[in-house]
Enzyme design. Structure first.
Site, PDB file in Angstrom:
ATOM      1  N   GLU A  44       0.860  -1.190   0.000  1.00 25.84           N
ATOM      2  CA  GLU A  44       0.000   0.000   0.000  1.00 25.84           C
ATOM      3  C   GLU A  44       0.890   1.231   0.000  1.00 25.84           C
ATOM      4  O   GLU A  44       1.740   1.394   0.880  1.00 25.84           O
ATOM      5  CB  GLU A  44      -0.922   0.028   1.223  1.00 25.84           C
ATOM      6  CG  GLU A  44      -1.832   1.254   1.217  1.00 25.84           C
ATOM      7  CD  GLU A  44      -2.585   1.472   2.526  1.00 25.84           C
ATOM      8  OE1 GLU A  44      -3.581   2.212   2.511  1.00 25.84           O
ATOM      9  OE2 GLU A  44      -2.158   0.917   3.568  1.00 25.84           O
ATOM     10  N   ASP A 118      -3.268  11.865  -2.792  1.00 30.39           N
ATOM     11  CA  ASP A 118      -3.383  13.310  -3.017  1.00 30.39           C
ATOM     12  C   ASP A 118      -3.758  13.552  -4.477  1.00 30.39           C
ATOM     13  O   ASP A 118      -3.069  13.082  -5.384  1.00 30.39           O
ATOM     14  CB  ASP A 118      -2.041  13.977  -2.712  1.00 30.39           C
ATOM     15  CG  ASP A 118      -2.134  15.492  -2.616  1.00 30.39           C
ATOM     16  OD1 ASP A 118      -2.933  16.082  -3.381  1.00 30.39           O
ATOM     17  OD2 ASP A 118      -1.406  16.083  -1.811  1.00 30.39           O
ATOM     18  N   THR A 191     -10.546   2.960   4.801  1.00 29.77           N
ATOM     19  CA  THR A 191      -9.505   3.808   5.363  1.00 29.77           C
ATOM     20  C   THR A 191     -10.167   4.872   6.237  1.00 29.77           C
ATOM     21  O   THR A 191     -11.393   5.008   6.267  1.00 29.77           O
ATOM     22  CB  THR A 191      -8.701   4.503   4.255  1.00 29.77           C
ATOM     23  OG1 THR A 191      -9.501   5.538   3.678  1.00 29.77           O
ATOM     24  CG2 THR A 191      -8.282   3.521   3.167  1.00 29.77           C
ATOM     25  N   GLU A 192      -9.332   5.664   6.922  1.00 27.48           N
ATOM     26  CA  GLU A 192      -9.884   6.755   7.727  1.00 27.48           C
ATOM     27  C   GLU A 192     -10.639   7.754   6.851  1.00 27.48           C
ATOM     28  O   GLU A 192     -11.739   8.208   7.206  1.00 27.48           O
ATOM     29  CB  GLU A 192      -8.748   7.480   8.464  1.00 27.48           C
ATOM     30  CG  GLU A 192      -7.992   6.625   9.467  1.00 27.48           C
ATOM     31  CD  GLU A 192      -6.792   5.904   8.863  1.00 27.48           C
ATOM     32  OE1 GLU A 192      -5.998   5.343   9.626  1.00 27.48           O
ATOM     33  OE2 GLU A 192      -6.648   5.890   7.625  1.00 27.48           O
TER      34      GLU A 192
END
Length: 215
Positions: A44, A118, A191-192
């Protein structure tokens, strides 16, 4: 949002070298022999605070997961999380993904994940996107033949750009999902960021691609 500086991060990482090796370059070409006990190796890039990789490691104990995160003030949160789980099939790397060939030999990685990367929305920053062709060439090199990449994002424009980038690179699009949580995939580990955005009703995009075999 910029991560808050944690002056104790360096010392904390040194104290947890069993989880975050100081010199991971030593494992290049030898990950499965020396680090992963010959388990499949899943990578990851951009592991953040570690929720995804911890969940995946728990769900798939016969796979060794390697998570890369370049920001020290963020990766220490992943170290804290994983230190409390007792999981032994995870390695974290405080490394940049600019040159993956320094860390992994050709065809050494079995599967790769990009989660909520991003988006670098300005055109002049396109080369920094983790689905830009120069990054795809790196993934193709370190992945096993016909290796698979799974990409998730909440950013519609990045997703569209990435689909085009994958297609132009010659990848095979095995799955394209425009609303992951409507799909209700029981194997999906969030994920968060995914929890945050999906709780607000924002669609999560996912695609799964295979790379062409290098002649």
């Amino acid at each position: 949002m910029r991560a808050r500086h944690k002056p104790w991060a360096d010392d904390y990482l040194k104290e947890n070298q069993q989880l975050v090796p100081v010199d991971p370059v030593q494992y290049k070409g030898k990950w499965k022999e020396e680090r992963t006990s010959h388990k499949p190796l899943h990578l990851e890039i951009g592991t953040g605070k570690g929720q995804f990789i911890a969940g995946m490691a728990e769900q798939y104990p016969d796979i060794h997961f390697v998570g890369m995160e370049v920001v020290k003030s963020i990766i220490v949160s992943a170290v804290e999380r994983l230190s409390q789980t007792g999981l032994h099939n995870v390695t974290l790397l405080n490394q940049d993904a600019q040159d993956l060939s320094l860390l992994f030999a050709d065809h050494e990685v079995d599967q790769l994940y990009l989660n909520f990367s991003d988006p670098w929305p300005k055109n002049r920053h396109a080369k920094r996107r983790l689905t830009y062709p120069s990054f795809l060439a790196q993934y193709q090199k370190i992945l096993k033949p016909e290796g698979k990449l799974i990409f998730k994002t909440d950013n519609k424009h990045l997703f569209g750009y990435s689909l085009e980038s994958f297609s132009q690179f010659g990848c095979i699009l095995e799955e394209v999902c425009l609303d992951l949580h409507e799909l209700a995939d029981p194997t999906n580990v969030m994920t968060e960021y995914e929890e945050k955005f999906s709780s607000k009703g924002q669609p999560i995009y996912r695609c799964q691609v295979r790379f062409p075999v290098i002649p």
